[in-house]
Design an enzyme around this catalytic site. Sequence first.
Site, PDB file in Angstrom:
ATOM      1  N   SER A  55       0.824  -1.207   0.000  1.00 56.87           N
ATOM      2  CA  SER A  55       0.000   0.000   0.000  1.00 56.87           C
ATOM      3  C   SER A  55       0.858   1.257   0.000  1.00 56.87           C
ATOM      4  CB  SER A  55      -0.880   0.044   1.246  1.00 56.87           C
ATOM      5  OG  SER A  55      -1.632  -1.121   1.376  1.00 56.87           O
ATOM      6  N   HIS A  87      -1.277  -2.686  -7.183  1.00 60.36           N
ATOM      7  CA  HIS A  87      -1.988  -2.320  -5.953  1.00 60.36           C
ATOM      8  C   HIS A  87      -3.483  -2.495  -6.135  1.00 60.36           C
ATOM      9  CE1 HIS A  87      -3.109   0.909  -2.789  1.00 60.36           C
ATOM     10  NE2 HIS A  87      -3.004  -0.270  -2.238  1.00 60.36           N
ATOM     11  N   GLU A 105      -4.035  -0.012  -9.262  1.00 64.99           N
ATOM     12  CA  GLU A 105      -2.947   0.944  -9.511  1.00 64.99           C
ATOM     13  C   GLU A 105      -1.731   0.143  -9.972  1.00 64.99           C
ATOM     14  OE1 GLU A 105      -2.685   4.898  -6.873  1.00 64.99           O
ATOM     15  OE2 GLU A 105      -2.899   3.105  -5.651  1.00 64.99           O
ATOM     16  N   ASN A 141      -3.729   6.441  -2.112  1.00 63.24           N
ATOM     17  CA  ASN A 141      -3.536   6.517  -0.657  1.00 63.24           C
ATOM     18  C   ASN A 141      -2.809   7.792  -0.249  1.00 63.24           C
ATOM     19  OD1 ASN A 141      -4.923   4.217  -0.105  1.00 63.24           O
ATOM     20  ND2 ASN A 141      -3.148   2.893   0.133  1.00 63.24           N
TER      21      ASN A 141
HETATM   22  P1  NAI Z   1      -3.329  -9.921   6.028  1.00 63.63           P
HETATM   23  O1  NAI Z   1      -2.667  -9.789   7.342  1.00 63.63           O
HETATM   24  O2  NAI Z   1      -4.804 -10.131   5.968  1.00 63.63           O
HETATM   25  O3  NAI Z   1      -2.663 -11.087   5.206  1.00 63.63           O
HETATM   26  C1  NAI Z   1      -1.287 -11.301   5.089  1.00 63.63           C
HETATM   27  C2  NAI Z   1      -1.068 -12.788   4.864  1.00 63.63           C
HETATM   28  O4  NAI Z   1       0.266 -13.002   4.476  1.00 63.63           O
HETATM   29  C3  NAI Z   1      -1.315 -13.629   6.105  1.00 63.63           C
HETATM   30  O5  NAI Z   1      -2.288 -14.627   5.794  1.00 63.63           O
HETATM   31  C4  NAI Z   1       0.036 -14.241   6.400  1.00 63.63           C
HETATM   32  O6  NAI Z   1      -0.058 -15.558   6.912  1.00 63.63           O
HETATM   33  C5  NAI Z   1       0.705 -14.207   5.051  1.00 63.63           C
HETATM   34  N1  NAI Z   1       2.168 -14.182   5.117  1.00 63.63           N
HETATM   35  C6  NAI Z   1       2.940 -13.404   5.906  1.00 63.63           C
HETATM   36  N2  NAI Z   1       4.242 -13.645   5.652  1.00 63.63           N
HETATM   37  C7  NAI Z   1       4.277 -14.590   4.685  1.00 63.63           C
HETATM   38  C8  NAI Z   1       5.330 -15.250   4.002  1.00 63.63           C
HETATM   39  N3  NAI Z   1       6.586 -14.985   4.272  1.00 63.63           N
HETATM   40  N4  NAI Z   1       5.018 -16.165   3.073  1.00 63.63           N
HETATM   41  C9  NAI Z   1       3.724 -16.453   2.795  1.00 63.63           C
HETATM   42  N5  NAI Z   1       2.692 -15.857   3.423  1.00 63.63           N
HETATM   43  C10 NAI Z   1       2.971 -14.935   4.343  1.00 63.63           C
HETATM   44  O7  NAI Z   1      -2.920  -8.621   5.216  1.00 63.63           O
HETATM   45  P2  NAI Z   1      -3.675  -7.919   4.002  1.00 63.63           P
HETATM   46  O8  NAI Z   1      -4.639  -6.934   4.522  1.00 63.63           O
HETATM   47  O9  NAI Z   1      -4.133  -8.966   3.073  1.00 63.63           O
HETATM   48  O10 NAI Z   1      -2.490  -7.076   3.340  1.00 63.63           O
HETATM   49  C11 NAI Z   1      -1.497  -7.688   2.569  1.00 63.63           C
HETATM   50  C12 NAI Z   1      -0.781  -6.624   1.763  1.00 63.63           C
HETATM   51  O11 NAI Z   1      -1.717  -5.940   0.949  1.00 63.63           O
HETATM   52  C13 NAI Z   1      -0.098  -5.547   2.597  1.00 63.63           C
HETATM   53  O12 NAI Z   1       1.090  -5.158   1.948  1.00 63.63           O
HETATM   54  C14 NAI Z   1      -1.107  -4.421   2.601  1.00 63.63           C
HETATM   55  O13 NAI Z   1      -0.507  -3.167   2.793  1.00 63.63           O
HETATM   56  C15 NAI Z   1      -1.643  -4.538   1.190  1.00 63.63           C
HETATM   57  N6  NAI Z   1      -2.979  -3.990   0.993  1.00 63.63           N
HETATM   58  C16 NAI Z   1      -3.964  -4.133   1.923  1.00 63.63           C
HETATM   59  C17 NAI Z   1      -5.217  -3.610   1.695  1.00 63.63           C
HETATM   60  C18 NAI Z   1      -6.317  -3.810   2.681  1.00 63.63           C
HETATM   61  O14 NAI Z   1      -7.351  -3.117   2.563  1.00 63.63           O
HETATM   62  N7  NAI Z   1      -6.211  -4.722   3.612  1.00 63.63           N
HETATM   63  C19 NAI Z   1      -5.537  -2.854   0.459  1.00 63.63           C
HETATM   64  C20 NAI Z   1      -4.445  -2.821  -0.489  1.00 63.63           C
HETATM   65  C21 NAI Z   1      -3.218  -3.340  -0.204  1.00 63.63           C
END
Ligand code: NAI
Length: 696
Positions: free
Chosen positions: A406, A427, A439, A477
Site C-alpha cells: 500500500s 496495488h 494501480e 492513498n
Molecule cells: P493480512 O494480514 O490479511 O494477510 C497477510 C497474509 O500473508 C497472512 O495470511 C500471512 O499468513 C501471510 N504471510 C505473511 N508472511 C508470509 C510469508 N513470508 N510467506 C507467505 N505468506 C505470508 O494482510 P492484508 O490486509 O491482506 O495485506 C497484505 C498486503 O496488501 C499488505 O502489503 C497491505 O498493505 C496490502 N494492501 C492491503 C489492503 C487492505 O485493505 N487490507 C488494500 C491494499 C493493499
Amino acid sequence: MSDKVNYTRHGETVVLRIQNPPVNALSQAVRQGLMDGMDRAEADSGVKAVLIVGEGRAFIAGADITEFGKTPLEPWLPDVCNRIEASPLLVIASMHGVSLGGGLEVALSTHYRVAQPDARVGLPEVHLGLLPGAGGTQRLPRLIGVEPSLDVITSGRHIKAPQALELGIIDKMETGDPETLGLAYAAELIAASSPRRAISEMPNPAQIDWDAAYDATLKKGRGQMSPAQAVRAVQASVELPFSDGLKAERAMFMELLKTDQSKGMIHAFFNERAVSNLPELKGVEPRALKAVGVIGGGTMGAGIATAALLSRLDVVLIENGAEQASAAKNRIAGNLAGALKRGKISQEQHDALLSDALKVSTSFDDLSDVDLVVEAVFEDMDVKKDVFGKLDAACKPGCILATNTSYLDVNEIAASTARPADVIGLHFFSPAHVMKLLEIVVADQTAPDVVATGFALGRTLGKVSVRAGVCDGFIGNRILATYRTAADHMVLDGASPYQIDAALTGFGFAMGPFAVADLAGLDIGWMTRKRKAPDRHPEERVPTYIDRLCEEGHFGQKTGEGYYVYEKGQRGGTPNPRITELIAAEQAELNITPRAFTDAEIVRRYMCAMVNEAAKVVGEGIARRPLDVDMTLLFGYGFPRYWGGPMKWADLQGLDTVLADIKSYAAEDAWFWQPAPLLEQLVAEGRTFDHLNKKA
Ligand code: NAI
Ligand code: 3HC
C-alpha cells in the site's frame, strides 16, 4: 446520400444499413443518412417497407456522445425518429449487439422490431447525467406501461432480448443474420398486410403517484439528479399529448445537458476508457499470462486469487504454514461461494476452479511455472524483501514479480532482487475481487513489457487500471492521507466526525471518512502514524484522541467499537460517546475553543485538500494526467461519479476559486495548506486540468 448509411433495394423492401464504426453512434452524418434514406425509399416506386440494420458489432449504441456540449447540428435526433415513424411505408428494425439510448429510440420509432437472442437494449442516458431525449420517455411508456418504463429508464440497465420480448419492447426474437432475418420479417408483414404501428399514436398510459416515484428515485440516486428528472419526463407521457410530451422531454434533456453532473459523468465515461490507453505502451507486446502466483492468502491475497480464478487464470497461492494455508483456502472458497450465489459462475465452474485451477501450498518451489506473482504478505519491508529473495530464486526467468504494497517503496523492493526490470507494483483494493481499481506502480527500472503485462492483467480481471509512480501511498492513498488529515483538523477545530461523515455523504460519497476508517480497521492508521512519527514536521497537526481508543483495543467494526458503536445484527453503527469525550479532552489540552462548521465549509475544505494534493501528484509525475487521479478516486475511493472525479470537480468550480480558498486556509495553517505549484501555474495561465488531459 451519406456514406454512413448504405441504401440497397431488395424487392419491395429497402435496407438502410448504418455504417459508423465501432458502434454506429448516431453522428450528424448518420442522422442525415437516415433522413435521406427515408426520402429516397418513399420516392422509390414499388417499395413497401424499410428495414434498418447496423453494420459490425451493434445495431446503434446511441447518440454520438462526442457531439454533446457542441452546437447541435441538424437534423436533430427527435426529428429523425418522428420522420421514420411518420413514414407511410412499413419500417422495421433488426437489432443485434446493443441498441442503447438513441439507438433504442430509433428502434422505437420503427413499426416492428426483431432482435437476436443475445442482443441487449436499454436507455442508459441517466449514467451520463441525462435522460432519453429522442422520444424514449414518451414512446416506451405507451408501449410497455409506466412501471416497467420507469425501471428501464431510471436504472439505465441493459435488458437482454428475452426480457425485452417479455416486456414487449421487441416483437420477435430470432437467431441469424440480422439483414436476412429482417428481410424475411418484412416480407411476412407485407404479405399479411400488417398495418403501420406508430407508438406515438397509442393511448396515454395510466397515472401513478408521481411525487412518490420522484422522491424514491431521488433518494436512490444519492444526489444524482437525472433519474429523478426522468420520472418527470415519463409523467409527461401520461399527462400530455405526444407532441407536447416530446417537447417537455427535449427541454428537460437540454437542461440536464448543461449541468455539472452530466459534464462530470460524460468525463467519467470517456476517461474510464482513456485511462488504460498509454501512449508509451503503443506497440509494446505484453508477456504471456496463464498462471499466476499469490503470496499470502489473507484479506488481499485471497481476494486477488479469487479475481484471477474468476477470470480463468490458474493460481498457485503460497502461505506461511499449513494452518494459514487452510485458512486462505477457506477465504477463497467463501468468495467463490458468493460468486456462485450471485450467478456469476455455475456449480460446475465453481467446483473446477477450487479443485483444478487453484493450488494452495507452503513451498515456493511450486511457483516454478507461473508467469506472474503478486505478493500480498504483511506490510513490512523486511518481510517483503525476504519474500522477494525467495521469489527471485524460485520463479522462472521472465516471470513478473509484483507487490501489492500500500505504501512501501517499490524501488527498494526491486533493488533487493537480481531482476529489478521484472518488478512492478500491482496495488489492488479491498475486496480485491470486487473493487474495480488497480494501480499499476511503475518503478525506476520496470521494463515496458512488464508495464504492458500489468495492464493486460488488469483487462483480463475486468479492472480499471491506472499508471502510478513510486511515492508514499502512490496516487490514491497519498491523496487519501491528505484529505483525511483535513477532516482530522476539522475535528480538532470543532466539527464532529458525524457531521463530517454526513456532510460528505450529502456530497455524494458512498461513506464518510470516519465510517470508512472503522470499516478498514483503525489499527492501520494507528500503525501508519507510529511509522511516520519520527519524520514528522514540527508544524504538522496530528490528533491523538483516536490512538487512545486503539490503545484500549478498539479498532472499528471488527471489534465492535470505533468512531461508531456496532451492535451485532445491526447494519451501520451509532456515534460512540467515548469519541466525543476524547475529542473534548484533546481540545482542552491543546487550548482549542471549538467552533461551528457548516456542511458546505466541511465539503469545501475536504475537497480543496484533495485537489491540492492531487495537483502535487500530477505535478510530480506520480500520475501522468489529471484524468488518472479522477479515475483512481472514482473506482477505488467511492468518489461520486456524477462529479467526474476531484480534478473535474475543481475545473467545474473554477481553479481560481479553489486556489483562493486554499490560500485563505493557509492563513491558519501554512504548513498543511501549501498551494500546489501546478495549481498556481494553471490559474496564472487561465487553464484547467482538462487542458492537461487533452494535451496528453
Ligand atoms: P493480512 O494480514 O490479511 O494477510 C497477510 C497474509 O500473508 C497472512 O495470511 C500471512 O499468513 C501471510 N504471510 C505473511 N508472511 C508470509 C510469508 N513470508 N510467506 C507467505 N505468506 C505470508 O494482510 P492484508 O490486509 O491482506 O495485506 C497484505 C498486503 O496488501 C499488505 O502489503 C497491505 O498493505 C496490502 N494492501 C492491503 C489492503 C487492505 O485493505 N487490507 C488494500 C491494499 C493493499
Ligand atoms: N458515442 C460516441 N462514442 C461512443 C459511444 C457513443 N454513444 N459509445 C461508445 N463509443 C466509443 C467509446 O468511447 C470507445 O471509443 P475508443 O475506442 O476511442 O475508446 C468505442 O466506442 C468502443 O466502446 P467501448 O470500448 O465501450 O466498447 P464495448 O464493446 O466495451 O462497449 C458499448 C460498447 C456497450 C456500446 C459502450 O461503449 C457503451 O455503453 N456506450 C455508451 C452507450 C450510451 O450511453 N448510449 C446513450 C448515449 S446518449 C443518447 O443516446 C441520448 C439520446 O437519448 C438523445
